[in-house]
Scaffold this motif. Sequence first.
Motif, mmCIF file in Angstrom:
data_model
loop_
_atom_site.group_PDB
_atom_site.id
_atom_site.type_symbol
_atom_site.label_atom_id
_atom_site.label_comp_id
_atom_site.label_asym_id
_atom_site.label_seq_id
_atom_site.Cartn_x
_atom_site.Cartn_y
_atom_site.Cartn_z
ATOM 1 N N SER A 26 24.930 12.310 56.527
ATOM 2 C CA SER A 26 25.961 11.303 56.765
ATOM 3 C C SER A 26 27.038 11.322 55.685
ATOM 4 O O SER A 26 28.115 10.750 55.856
ATOM 5 N N ARG A 132 26.535 5.051 66.865
ATOM 6 C CA ARG A 132 25.283 4.354 67.111
ATOM 7 C C ARG A 132 24.944 4.343 68.610
ATOM 8 O O ARG A 132 25.806 4.516 69.474
ATOM 9 N N GLU A 133 23.688 4.071 68.890
ATOM 10 C CA GLU A 133 23.223 3.997 70.272
ATOM 11 C C GLU A 133 23.848 2.819 71.011
ATOM 12 O O GLU A 133 23.849 2.774 72.238
ATOM 13 N N SER A 134 24.379 1.871 70.271
ATOM 14 C CA SER A 134 24.972 0.680 70.887
ATOM 15 C C SER A 134 26.354 0.945 71.481
ATOM 16 O O SER A 134 26.905 0.103 72.182
ATOM 17 N N SER A 135 26.921 2.112 71.213
ATOM 18 C CA SER A 135 28.271 2.449 71.672
ATOM 19 C C SER A 135 28.212 3.281 72.947
ATOM 20 O O SER A 135 27.531 4.311 72.989
ATOM 21 N N HIS A 234 33.274 1.956 65.576
ATOM 22 C CA HIS A 234 32.028 2.292 64.887
ATOM 23 C C HIS A 234 31.902 1.539 63.576
ATOM 24 O O HIS A 234 30.882 0.896 63.300
ATOM 25 N N ASP A 238 30.036 -1.709 65.153
ATOM 26 C CA ASP A 238 28.660 -1.209 65.235
ATOM 27 C C ASP A 238 27.945 -1.270 63.890
ATOM 28 O O ASP A 238 26.845 -1.824 63.781
ATOM 29 N N VAL A 239 28.558 -0.674 62.881
ATOM 30 C CA VAL A 239 27.935 -0.654 61.557
ATOM 31 C C VAL A 239 27.821 -2.068 61.003
ATOM 32 O O VAL A 239 26.787 -2.457 60.448
ATOM 33 N N GLU A 242 25.014 -4.055 63.132
ATOM 34 C CA GLU A 242 23.642 -3.571 63.001
ATOM 35 C C GLU A 242 23.147 -3.561 61.557
ATOM 36 O O GLU A 242 21.953 -3.756 61.310
ATOM 37 N N ASP A 243 24.050 -3.334 60.611
ATOM 38 C CA ASP A 243 23.612 -3.232 59.213
ATOM 39 C C ASP A 243 23.744 -4.535 58.439
ATOM 40 O O ASP A 243 23.068 -4.732 57.426
#
Length: 266
Positions: A26, A132-135, A234, A238-239, A242-243
Amino acid sequence: MNGETKPVATLATKLCKIAERSSKSSKMAYSYLMPLFTVENLACCFNELDGKKAVGIDGKTKEAYAEQLDANLAQLVERMKHMAYRPQPVKEVLIPKGDGKMRPLGISVIEDKIVQSLFAKVLEAIYEQMFRESSFGFRPNRSAHQAVKAVVNSTFQDGISEVIDVDLENFFGSIDHDKLMSLLELKIKDKCFLRYIRRMCKAGILANGEYRKTEAGTPQGSLVSPVLANIVGHYAFDVWFEDIVIPRCRGRAKLVRYCDDVYNHP
Protein backbone atom coordinates in the motif's frame (compact mmCIF):
# COMPACT_ATOMS: atom_id res chain seq x y z
CA MET A 1 21.23 -16.26 -30.69
CA ASN A 2 22.11 -13.78 -33.42
CA GLY A 3 19.17 -11.96 -34.89
CA GLU A 4 16.87 -12.85 -32.02
CA THR A 5 14.39 -10.11 -31.15
CA LYS A 6 13.29 -9.40 -27.62
CA PRO A 7 9.56 -9.68 -26.98
CA VAL A 8 7.83 -6.35 -26.54
CA ALA A 9 5.67 -6.13 -23.43
CA THR A 10 2.08 -5.30 -24.29
CA LEU A 11 0.14 -2.54 -22.58
CA ALA A 12 -1.90 -5.14 -20.72
CA THR A 13 1.28 -6.77 -19.41
CA LYS A 14 2.66 -3.45 -18.19
CA LEU A 15 -0.59 -2.57 -16.46
CA CYS A 16 -0.68 -5.99 -14.81
CA LYS A 17 2.80 -5.39 -13.39
CA ILE A 18 1.70 -2.04 -11.97
CA ALA A 19 -1.37 -3.68 -10.44
CA GLU A 20 0.74 -6.47 -8.97
CA ARG A 21 3.11 -4.01 -7.32
CA SER A 22 0.18 -2.01 -5.99
CA SER A 23 -1.45 -5.10 -4.50
CA LYS A 24 1.75 -6.11 -2.71
CA SER A 25 2.36 -2.82 -0.95
CA SER A 26 0.00 0.00 0.00
CA LYS A 27 3.03 2.26 0.35
CA MET A 28 4.17 1.76 -3.24
CA ALA A 29 4.73 5.07 -5.06
CA TYR A 30 5.04 5.60 -8.80
CA SER A 31 7.63 7.99 -10.19
CA TYR A 32 7.87 6.99 -13.86
CA LEU A 33 4.47 6.70 -15.49
CA MET A 34 4.85 8.94 -18.54
CA PRO A 35 7.10 6.39 -20.35
CA LEU A 36 3.89 4.37 -20.77
CA PHE A 37 2.63 7.00 -23.21
CA THR A 38 4.05 5.48 -26.38
CA VAL A 39 2.65 5.28 -29.90
CA GLU A 40 1.92 1.58 -29.40
CA ASN A 41 0.05 2.05 -26.12
CA LEU A 42 -1.93 5.02 -27.39
CA ALA A 43 -2.81 3.02 -30.50
CA CYS A 44 -4.30 0.32 -28.26
CA CYS A 45 -6.48 2.95 -26.61
CA PHE A 46 -7.46 4.40 -29.98
CA ASN A 47 -8.58 1.00 -31.27
CA GLU A 48 -10.86 0.55 -28.27
CA LEU A 49 -12.76 3.80 -28.88
CA ASP A 50 -16.24 3.66 -30.35
CA GLY A 51 -16.16 5.40 -33.71
CA LYS A 52 -19.90 5.99 -33.61
CA LYS A 53 -19.74 8.37 -30.67
CA ALA A 54 -20.34 12.10 -31.11
CA VAL A 55 -17.39 14.29 -32.08
CA GLY A 56 -15.82 17.09 -30.05
CA ILE A 57 -15.33 20.76 -30.84
CA ASP A 58 -12.86 20.07 -33.69
CA GLY A 59 -15.37 17.91 -35.55
CA LYS A 60 -12.79 15.17 -36.17
CA THR A 61 -14.07 11.60 -36.25
CA LYS A 62 -12.21 8.43 -35.33
CA GLU A 63 -12.15 7.50 -39.00
CA ALA A 64 -10.52 10.81 -39.97
CA TYR A 65 -7.90 10.52 -37.22
CA ALA A 66 -7.12 6.98 -38.39
CA GLU A 67 -6.17 8.15 -41.89
CA GLN A 68 -2.74 9.20 -40.56
CA LEU A 69 -2.82 7.33 -37.27
CA ASP A 70 0.89 6.61 -36.88
CA ALA A 71 1.87 10.19 -37.70
CA ASN A 72 -0.84 11.65 -35.48
CA LEU A 73 0.14 9.49 -32.52
CA ALA A 74 3.86 10.14 -33.06
CA GLN A 75 3.20 13.88 -32.97
CA LEU A 76 1.03 13.46 -29.90
CA VAL A 77 3.80 11.57 -28.07
CA GLU A 78 6.34 14.26 -28.96
CA ARG A 79 4.06 16.99 -27.66
CA MET A 80 3.47 15.06 -24.44
CA LYS A 81 7.21 14.57 -23.94
CA HIS A 82 7.74 18.34 -24.14
CA MET A 83 4.65 19.23 -22.07
CA ALA A 84 3.17 20.81 -25.19
CA TYR A 85 -0.02 18.75 -25.22
CA ARG A 86 -3.02 20.66 -23.92
CA PRO A 87 -6.48 19.09 -23.70
CA GLN A 88 -9.16 20.98 -25.59
CA PRO A 89 -12.41 22.15 -23.99
CA VAL A 90 -15.26 19.66 -24.04
CA LYS A 91 -18.37 20.37 -26.06
CA GLU A 92 -21.39 20.55 -23.80
CA VAL A 93 -24.74 19.18 -24.90
CA LEU A 94 -27.89 19.01 -22.80
CA ILE A 95 -30.20 16.00 -22.70
CA PRO A 96 -33.49 15.71 -20.82
CA LYS A 97 -33.65 13.81 -17.53
CA GLY A 98 -36.64 11.89 -16.29
CA ASP A 99 -37.62 14.65 -13.86
CA GLY A 100 -37.96 17.29 -16.55
CA LYS A 101 -34.54 18.81 -15.89
CA MET A 102 -31.61 18.83 -18.30
CA ARG A 103 -28.39 16.86 -17.80
CA PRO A 104 -25.12 18.25 -19.25
CA LEU A 105 -22.95 15.83 -21.20
CA GLY A 106 -19.39 16.62 -22.21
CA ILE A 107 -17.90 15.46 -25.50
CA SER A 108 -14.10 15.45 -25.84
CA VAL A 109 -12.18 15.56 -29.11
CA ILE A 110 -10.89 12.21 -30.36
CA GLU A 111 -7.26 12.89 -29.43
CA ASP A 112 -8.20 13.80 -25.87
CA LYS A 113 -10.26 10.61 -25.61
CA ILE A 114 -7.17 8.58 -26.54
CA VAL A 115 -5.08 10.25 -23.85
CA GLN A 116 -7.87 10.03 -21.27
CA SER A 117 -8.23 6.32 -21.92
CA LEU A 118 -4.57 5.60 -21.17
CA PHE A 119 -4.60 7.81 -18.06
CA ALA A 120 -7.68 5.93 -16.85
CA LYS A 121 -6.04 2.54 -17.44
CA VAL A 122 -2.91 3.54 -15.52
CA LEU A 123 -4.88 4.98 -12.60
CA GLU A 124 -7.10 1.92 -12.43
CA ALA A 125 -4.06 -0.37 -12.36
CA ILE A 126 -2.71 1.56 -9.37
CA TYR A 127 -5.86 2.22 -7.36
CA GLU A 128 -8.15 -0.72 -8.09
CA GLN A 129 -5.99 -2.80 -5.77
CA MET A 130 -6.51 -0.24 -2.99
CA PHE A 131 -10.24 0.33 -3.30
CA ARG A 132 -12.42 -1.14 -0.57
CA GLU A 133 -15.10 -3.79 -0.94
CA SER A 134 -17.66 -1.15 0.02
CA SER A 135 -17.16 0.68 -3.31
CA PHE A 136 -19.27 -0.43 -6.29
CA GLY A 137 -19.57 2.42 -8.79
CA PHE A 138 -17.46 2.59 -11.97
CA ARG A 139 -15.33 -0.41 -11.08
CA PRO A 140 -14.54 -3.53 -13.13
CA ASN A 141 -16.99 -6.38 -12.57
CA ARG A 142 -19.08 -4.33 -10.14
CA SER A 143 -22.57 -2.95 -10.57
CA ALA A 144 -25.54 -1.24 -8.98
CA HIS A 145 -27.20 -4.63 -8.52
CA GLN A 146 -24.28 -5.77 -6.39
CA ALA A 147 -24.54 -2.59 -4.32
CA VAL A 148 -28.23 -3.24 -3.69
CA LYS A 149 -27.47 -6.85 -2.77
CA ALA A 150 -24.81 -5.68 -0.29
CA VAL A 151 -27.38 -3.42 1.39
CA VAL A 152 -29.93 -6.23 1.55
CA ASN A 153 -27.41 -8.69 2.97
CA SER A 154 -26.29 -6.21 5.61
CA THR A 155 -29.88 -5.56 6.62
CA PHE A 156 -31.20 -9.11 6.77
CA GLN A 157 -28.09 -11.21 7.40
CA ASP A 158 -25.75 -8.97 9.38
CA GLY A 159 -28.44 -7.69 11.72
CA ILE A 160 -28.15 -4.01 10.80
CA SER A 161 -31.53 -2.47 11.60
CA GLU A 162 -31.19 1.06 10.20
CA VAL A 163 -30.20 2.29 6.75
CA ILE A 164 -29.09 5.87 6.16
CA ASP A 165 -29.28 6.95 2.51
CA VAL A 166 -26.98 9.85 1.62
CA ASP A 167 -27.19 11.37 -1.86
CA LEU A 168 -24.41 13.79 -2.81
CA GLU A 169 -25.61 16.25 -5.43
CA ASN A 170 -23.17 16.96 -8.29
CA PHE A 171 -20.33 15.01 -6.68
CA PHE A 172 -18.32 14.76 -9.91
CA GLY A 173 -18.75 18.43 -10.68
CA SER A 174 -17.85 19.74 -7.23
CA ILE A 175 -14.54 17.98 -6.54
CA ASP A 176 -11.89 20.47 -5.46
CA HIS A 177 -8.95 20.33 -7.88
CA ASP A 178 -6.28 21.07 -5.29
CA LYS A 179 -7.58 18.42 -2.93
CA LEU A 180 -7.78 15.91 -5.77
CA MET A 181 -4.15 16.58 -6.67
CA SER A 182 -3.03 16.28 -3.07
CA LEU A 183 -4.65 12.84 -2.88
CA LEU A 184 -3.01 11.72 -6.11
CA GLU A 185 0.36 12.90 -4.84
CA LEU A 186 0.18 10.33 -2.04
CA LYS A 187 0.84 7.59 -4.58
CA ILE A 188 2.03 9.30 -7.77
CA LYS A 189 5.36 11.11 -7.84
CA ASP A 190 5.59 11.60 -11.60
CA LYS A 191 5.14 15.37 -11.82
CA CYS A 192 4.44 15.39 -15.56
CA PHE A 193 1.69 12.81 -15.11
CA LEU A 194 0.12 14.95 -12.38
CA ARG A 195 0.42 18.14 -14.43
CA TYR A 196 -1.50 16.56 -17.27
CA ILE A 197 -4.30 15.49 -14.95
CA ARG A 198 -4.57 19.06 -13.69
CA ARG A 199 -4.67 20.29 -17.29
CA MET A 200 -7.52 17.89 -18.01
CA CYS A 201 -9.43 19.24 -15.03
CA LYS A 202 -8.84 22.82 -16.18
CA ALA A 203 -9.59 22.29 -19.89
CA GLY A 204 -12.93 24.05 -19.69
CA ILE A 205 -16.30 23.72 -21.43
CA LEU A 206 -17.57 25.13 -24.71
CA ALA A 207 -21.34 25.63 -24.70
CA ASN A 208 -23.26 27.54 -27.41
CA GLY A 209 -20.02 29.04 -28.65
CA GLU A 210 -19.03 30.39 -25.24
CA TYR A 211 -16.03 29.14 -23.26
CA ARG A 212 -16.51 28.45 -19.55
CA LYS A 213 -13.66 27.75 -17.13
CA THR A 214 -13.81 24.65 -14.94
CA GLU A 215 -12.86 25.77 -11.45
CA ALA A 216 -13.96 22.49 -9.83
CA GLY A 217 -14.95 18.97 -10.73
CA THR A 218 -13.47 16.15 -12.76
CA PRO A 219 -13.46 16.60 -16.56
CA GLN A 220 -17.03 16.50 -17.80
CA GLY A 221 -17.65 13.45 -19.98
CA SER A 222 -14.02 12.37 -19.75
CA LEU A 223 -13.01 8.72 -19.75
CA VAL A 224 -10.76 9.47 -16.79
CA SER A 225 -13.46 11.10 -14.64
CA PRO A 226 -14.92 7.93 -13.06
CA VAL A 227 -11.60 6.71 -11.64
CA LEU A 228 -10.66 10.20 -10.43
CA ALA A 229 -14.00 10.47 -8.64
CA ASN A 230 -13.50 7.01 -7.14
CA ILE A 231 -10.08 8.01 -5.83
CA VAL A 232 -11.64 10.96 -4.02
CA GLY A 233 -14.47 8.76 -2.78
CA HIS A 234 -11.98 6.17 -1.55
CA TYR A 235 -10.16 8.60 0.71
CA ALA A 236 -13.05 10.89 1.63
CA PHE A 237 -15.67 8.22 2.40
CA ASP A 238 -14.45 4.62 2.35
CA VAL A 239 -11.23 4.99 4.33
CA TRP A 240 -12.78 7.55 6.69
CA PHE A 241 -15.86 5.44 7.44
CA GLU A 242 -14.19 2.05 7.74
CA ASP A 243 -11.03 3.13 9.56
CA ILE A 244 -12.37 5.93 11.75
CA VAL A 245 -16.16 5.75 12.08
CA ILE A 246 -16.75 1.99 12.43
CA PRO A 247 -14.21 1.46 15.26
CA ARG A 248 -16.04 4.17 17.23
CA CYS A 249 -19.50 2.66 16.75
CA ARG A 250 -21.12 0.72 19.58
CA GLY A 251 -22.96 -1.61 17.25
CA ARG A 252 -22.31 -2.94 13.77
CA ALA A 253 -22.01 -0.58 10.83
CA LYS A 254 -21.25 -0.99 7.14
CA LEU A 255 -20.76 1.34 4.19
CA VAL A 256 -22.04 0.73 0.66
CA ARG A 257 -20.99 3.41 -1.81
CA TYR A 258 -22.20 3.65 -5.38
CA CYS A 259 -21.60 6.46 -7.89
CA ASP A 260 -24.47 7.09 -10.26
CA ASP A 261 -23.64 7.39 -13.95
CA VAL A 262 -23.89 11.17 -14.00
CA TYR A 263 -21.49 11.44 -16.92
CA ASN A 264 -22.46 9.34 -19.89
CA HIS A 265 -20.00 9.32 -22.75
CA PRO A 266 -21.74 10.23 -26.02
